[in-house]
Design an enzyme around this catalytic site. Structure first.
Site, short mmCIF file in Angstrom:
data_model
loop_
_atom_site.label_atom_id
_atom_site.label_comp_id
_atom_site.label_asym_id
_atom_site.label_seq_id
_atom_site.Cartn_x
_atom_site.Cartn_y
_atom_site.Cartn_z
N ASP A 71 14.24 21.07 78.50
CA ASP A 71 15.33 20.29 78.70
C ASP A 71 16.56 20.94 79.10
O ASP A 71 17.63 20.35 78.94
CB ASP A 71 15.53 19.40 77.48
CG ASP A 71 15.90 20.22 76.24
OD1 ASP A 71 15.90 21.54 76.32
OD2 ASP A 71 16.52 19.61 75.12
N GLU A 72 16.48 22.00 79.48
CA GLU A 72 17.47 22.82 79.94
C GLU A 72 17.23 23.57 81.25
O GLU A 72 16.28 24.19 81.36
CB GLU A 72 18.01 23.89 78.92
CG GLU A 72 18.96 23.20 77.96
CD GLU A 72 19.08 24.32 76.79
OE1 GLU A 72 20.41 24.40 76.76
OE2 GLU A 72 18.44 25.19 76.42
#
Length: 380
Positions: A71-72
């Site tokens: 998620d990054e």
DNA sequence: TCTGGGGTCCTAGGACCC
DNA sequence: TCTGGGGTCCTAGGACCC
């Protein structure tokens, strides 16, 4: 959280966080913090699909996209700001695309800054759905009173050691004598001072240009603590097969095999063994792991087992001298092919033929996960 | 009704060799 | 008549990340 009985909170909603629910808590702790808590079992397929779609969107804006975790991502936008007029206009365009294509599922927070360290800080400053732009001249004032543990790479231990030196904020860290940091923390010390000043050397490493993986491993907390050697060996075969299959899929060979064991009291240790030649053969990995196990005197039952292949090189290490080796390689290749096509346990070893009723809980996503390559651990 | 799993990097000590 | 020093390889463990 995961589907297994022994699991932890993977992440918590902002509502639950308000009650003190945190990543890593077990169910009991979480429920104690928030009696009305609702547990949701993770759907990793859904998350990886969303992740892949978002990375695709980012790559439409810049070729320099680093998938840091599920998620990054880091994006170097140095070369593509002009088309949008300003960094924040570009960020708005990114957010718009994500909202249009995944808005029903999720939003994103963006931080724009001179380097990865400060960008990470900026992206965490406003959540969810935030956008923070930090110009170079704003950085010193921001860091002056910022606690050191808010920096990416400074965890609880370093924070405590720094506190003992009288360093609590990034401003203090940036002014602290380099010689003392160097003496106390070794090579990391010099980087710490720079980090306190907001300097960071690492650049964005775009997808496809990452270094080759240095290790491939699998571990699992057993559904029930095991002290029976045959049971432990069976788990080791299963783990060895996962490791071997993933290494073979990417043509990686490793020369070291490590066995990790965790006791019920959480004492965790590992022992490794160097092989005569690099391998990705399930049986070679398994026999090395069992060899280590046999050399051990287990003090109690075992809670967790792990098998890791390291000292990795790419490509077949040497010509296969013996007909047996060539046959074995073809056998493994055929098994892997069937398992890829028809699902992960279509063909397996006889020792694993009795399938565990509680086998294969859905895995938890790790930061080493990548949309492609060896770190794309199969999550089914 | 106890605490996941996937990695990377760094350090320190011992064996061994010249 | 007393034991240097540098290099490499190997292993174990710890800190950090999501």
């Amino acid at each position: 959280m995961g589907s297994a009985k022994r699991t932890v909170v993977t992440t918590a909603s902002y509502e639950a966080r308000a009650f003190g629910v945190r990543t890593g808590m077990n169910k009991v702790e979480a429920k104690r913090a928030c009696p009305g808590l609702i547990f949701v079992t993770g759907d990793n397929r859904k998350y990886t699909d969303a992740s892949v779609r978002i990375i695709g969107i980012l790559r439409d804006f810049s070729p320099m996209v680093e998938a840091y975790s599920i998620d990054e991502a880091f994006v170097d936008i140095t070369g593509c700001i002009c088309a949008y007029g300003s960094p924040s206009a570009l960020a708005m365009a990114v957010k718009k695309r994500i909202r249009e294509e995944l808005g029903s599922l999720l939003t994103c927070s963006i931080g724009i800054a001179p380097n990865k360290l400060i960008a990470k800080l900026a992206s965490d400053m406003k959540k969810p759905d935030g956008l923070v732009v930090l110009a170079p001249e704003e950085v010193p004032a921001l860091l002056e009173d910022l606690p050191v543990n808010e920096l990416w790479g400074i965890g609880p231990r370093l924070t405590a050691h720094l506190a003992a030196l009288g360093v609590a904020t990034c401003g203090e860290l940036g002014r602290f004598p380099a010689s003392i940091l160097r003496e106390r923390f070794g090579i990391i010390g010099e980087r710490l001072k720079l980090m306190g000043q907001g300097e960071y050397e690492g650049g964005v490493v775009p997808i496809g240009q990452e270094e080759e993986a240095k290790s491939v491993g699998h571990s699992m907390t057993l559904p029930v603590d095991a002290s029976d050697k045959p049971v432990i060996r069976r788990h080791l075969l299963k783990l060895s097969e996962k490791v071997g299959a993933r290494a073979r899929e990417h043509d990686l060979y490793g020369r070291k095999v490590a066995l990790t064991i965790r006791y019920p009291d959480f004492y965790t240790f590992s022992k490794q063994k160097t092989l005569p030649a690099p391998t990705n053969d399930t049986r070679a990995i398994y026999s090395a792991a069992v060899g280590i196990l046999e050399g051990l005197r287990l003090k109690t039952a075992v809670r967790l087992l792990g098998v890791t292949l390291s000292d990795i090189s790419k490509g077949s290490p040497q010509m296969q001298l013996f007909e047996d080796d060539r046959r074995r390689e073809r056998l493994l290749g055929a098994m892997d092919g069937l398992n890829r096509t028809f699902g992960s346990s279509t063909v397996t070893w006889a020792a694993l033929f009795e399938k565990d009723p509680w086998d294969d809980p859905t895995g938890v996503i790790s930061p080493a996960w990548r949309p492609e390559g060896v770190k794309r651990v199969d999550v089914r």
